[in-house]
Scaffold this motif. Structure first.
Motif, short mmCIF file in Angstrom:
data_model
loop_
_atom_site.label_atom_id
_atom_site.label_comp_id
_atom_site.label_asym_id
_atom_site.label_seq_id
_atom_site.Cartn_x
_atom_site.Cartn_y
_atom_site.Cartn_z
N HIS A 1 -3.29 -7.41 -11.80
CA HIS A 1 -4.03 -7.33 -10.55
C HIS A 1 -3.35 -6.32 -9.64
O HIS A 1 -2.15 -6.09 -9.74
CB HIS A 1 -4.07 -8.70 -9.87
CG HIS A 1 -4.66 -9.77 -10.71
ND1 HIS A 1 -6.00 -10.05 -10.72
CD2 HIS A 1 -4.09 -10.63 -11.59
CE1 HIS A 1 -6.23 -11.04 -11.56
NE2 HIS A 1 -5.09 -11.41 -12.10
N SER B 1 -3.21 -4.97 -5.41
CA SER B 1 -3.58 -5.15 -4.01
C SER B 1 -2.75 -4.21 -3.16
O SER B 1 -1.62 -3.86 -3.52
CB SER B 1 -3.29 -6.59 -3.53
OG SER B 1 -4.09 -7.52 -4.21
N GLU C 1 -7.45 -5.84 0.18
CA GLU C 1 -8.29 -5.32 -0.90
C GLU C 1 -8.13 -3.81 -1.03
O GLU C 1 -7.85 -3.11 -0.05
CB GLU C 1 -9.76 -5.64 -0.62
CG GLU C 1 -10.07 -7.11 -0.77
CD GLU C 1 -11.56 -7.38 -0.66
OE1 GLU C 1 -12.36 -6.52 -1.08
OE2 GLU C 1 -11.91 -8.45 -0.15
N GLU D 1 -9.72 -0.35 -1.17
CA GLU D 1 -10.92 0.03 -0.44
C GLU D 1 -11.82 1.06 -1.12
O GLU D 1 -12.99 1.17 -0.77
CB GLU D 1 -10.52 0.55 0.94
CG GLU D 1 -9.86 -0.50 1.79
CD GLU D 1 -9.42 0.01 3.14
OE1 GLU D 1 -9.34 1.24 3.33
OE2 GLU D 1 -9.14 -0.83 4.01
N TRP E 1 -8.33 3.18 -6.49
CA TRP E 1 -8.23 2.60 -7.83
C TRP E 1 -7.77 3.65 -8.83
O TRP E 1 -6.94 3.36 -9.70
CB TRP E 1 -9.57 2.00 -8.27
CG TRP E 1 -9.83 0.64 -7.71
CD1 TRP E 1 -10.82 0.29 -6.84
CD2 TRP E 1 -9.08 -0.56 -7.96
NE1 TRP E 1 -10.73 -1.05 -6.55
CE2 TRP E 1 -9.68 -1.59 -7.22
CE3 TRP E 1 -7.97 -0.84 -8.74
CZ2 TRP E 1 -9.19 -2.90 -7.23
CZ3 TRP E 1 -7.49 -2.14 -8.76
CH2 TRP E 1 -8.10 -3.16 -8.01
#
Length: 96
Positions: free
Chosen positions: A55, A57, A73, A75, A80
């Motif tokens: 994961h 963050s 999160e 954005e 990513w």
């Protein structure tokens, strides 16, 4: 959450706590944020050959000596892409 931390506890949308192993923390000058890559342990032993769900963050580091912190999160697709590139570089270096 702070840089160099080995584990952290997160609270999911149901209010359940999960212990997580921190894989990597890093800062991005481009996005002016700090990031954490982690996987949820929940008491399970992980073999070296076993794949784990990683994961990611953004996070706001705590002040020196304080516990806690805030996960945020991711954005955008650009964030990513950058995270994926950092993770792949990290994994390549770990294999060597």
């Amino acid at each position: 959450m702070e840089h160099g931390q080995e584990t952290m506890t997160i609270v999911d949308e149901n209010g359940d706590e999960h212990v997580c192993e921190v894989i990597l923390t890093f800062d991005s000058k481009e996005f002016e944020r700090s990031y954490v890559l982690y996987h949820i342990l929940d008491g399970e032993e992980v073999d070296d050959d076993e794949e784990v769900e990683i994961h990611a963050s953004a996070f706001i580091p705590t002040e020196e000596g304080e516990e806690g912190g805030s996960l945020l999160e991711i954005e955008s697709d650009e964030e990513w892409d950058m995270i994926e590139e950092v993770l792949n570089t990290f994994l390549d270096e770990e294999e060597e």
